[in-house]
Design a protein around this motif. Sequence first.
Motif, PDB file in Angstrom:
ATOM      1  N   UNK A  73       0.819  -1.214   0.000  1.00 12.38           N
ATOM      2  CA  UNK A  73       0.000   0.000   0.000  1.00 12.38           C
ATOM      3  C   UNK A  73       0.853   1.265   0.000  1.00 12.38           C
ATOM      4  N   UNK A  74       2.099   1.169   0.427  1.00 11.32           N
ATOM      5  CA  UNK A  74       2.990   2.328   0.477  1.00 11.32           C
ATOM      6  C   UNK A  74       3.826   2.502  -0.789  1.00 11.32           C
ATOM      7  N   UNK A  75       3.758   1.550  -1.728  1.00  9.45           N
ATOM      8  CA  UNK A  75       4.534   1.643  -2.968  1.00  9.45           C
ATOM      9  C   UNK A  75       3.966   2.725  -3.869  1.00  9.45           C
ATOM     10  N   UNK A  76       4.853   3.399  -4.581  1.00 10.45           N
ATOM     11  CA  UNK A  76       4.456   4.510  -5.448  1.00 10.45           C
ATOM     12  C   UNK A  76       3.446   4.112  -6.521  1.00 10.45           C
ATOM     13  N   UNK A  77       3.541   2.925  -7.070  1.00 11.36           N
ATOM     14  CA  UNK A  77       2.650   2.514  -8.146  1.00 11.36           C
ATOM     15  C   UNK A  77       1.335   1.898  -7.684  1.00 11.36           C
ATOM     16  N   UNK A  78       1.148   1.737  -6.382  1.00  9.22           N
ATOM     17  CA  UNK A  78      -0.014   1.038  -5.835  1.00  9.22           C
ATOM     18  C   UNK A  78      -1.342   1.648  -6.298  1.00  9.22           C
ATOM     19  N   UNK A  79      -1.512   2.944  -6.142  1.00  3.56           N
ATOM     20  CA  UNK A  79      -2.786   3.591  -6.501  1.00  3.56           C
ATOM     21  C   UNK A  79      -3.099   3.445  -7.987  1.00  3.56           C
ATOM     22  N   UNK A  80      -2.086   3.565  -8.839  1.00  5.35           N
ATOM     23  CA  UNK A  80      -2.298   3.411 -10.283  1.00  5.35           C
ATOM     24  C   UNK A  80      -2.750   1.999 -10.624  1.00  5.35           C
ATOM     25  N   UNK A  81      -2.123   1.007 -10.020  1.00  4.94           N
ATOM     26  CA  UNK A  81      -2.491  -0.385 -10.288  1.00  4.94           C
ATOM     27  C   UNK A  81      -3.919  -0.646  -9.804  1.00  4.94           C
ATOM     28  N   UNK A  82      -4.246  -0.210  -8.605  1.00  2.00           N
ATOM     29  CA  UNK A  82      -5.584  -0.421  -8.061  1.00  2.00           C
ATOM     30  C   UNK A  82      -6.644   0.260  -8.924  1.00  2.00           C
ATOM     31  N   UNK A  83      -6.338   1.459  -9.418  1.00  2.00           N
ATOM     32  CA  UNK A  83      -7.272   2.189 -10.296  1.00  2.00           C
ATOM     33  C   UNK A  83      -7.495   1.408 -11.589  1.00  2.00           C
ATOM     34  N   UNK A  84      -6.431   0.882 -12.183  1.00  2.91           N
ATOM     35  CA  UNK A  84      -6.553   0.112 -13.423  1.00  2.91           C
ATOM     36  C   UNK A  84      -7.353  -1.177 -13.218  1.00  2.91           C
TER      37      UNK A  84
END
Length: 101
Positions: A73-84
């Motif tokens: 959850x703290x990784x920089x790409x987490x939000x982008x992956x979850x959104x996709x």
Amino acid sequence: MRATMKSCALFIAAALGAATTCFGEDIKLSRSVARPSMPYTGTATMLEDGSLSLHLRLTDDGKPINETLTYKTTDRGYDDVLRHLGGLGPGDTKSFSPWKD
């Protein structure tokens, strides 16, 4: 006096070298975590701690692959992956196709 100055210069050079090495490793790690695209097909599962586990099965050109990527959850790409993925809850699994940002 000269020996002391030489020792100080060597210490400073070593410290700067160590700092540069650590900084370079941080950049490498950050680049691997923040993926601008996902050229794979597979399944994504949200773990109980919120982490995303991506099980890669095919490359975007159809070649088989058997790898796993985990985004905390703290990784920089987490939000982008979850959104996709369109969102997931703990224990949920979804299939995904390749994407480009």
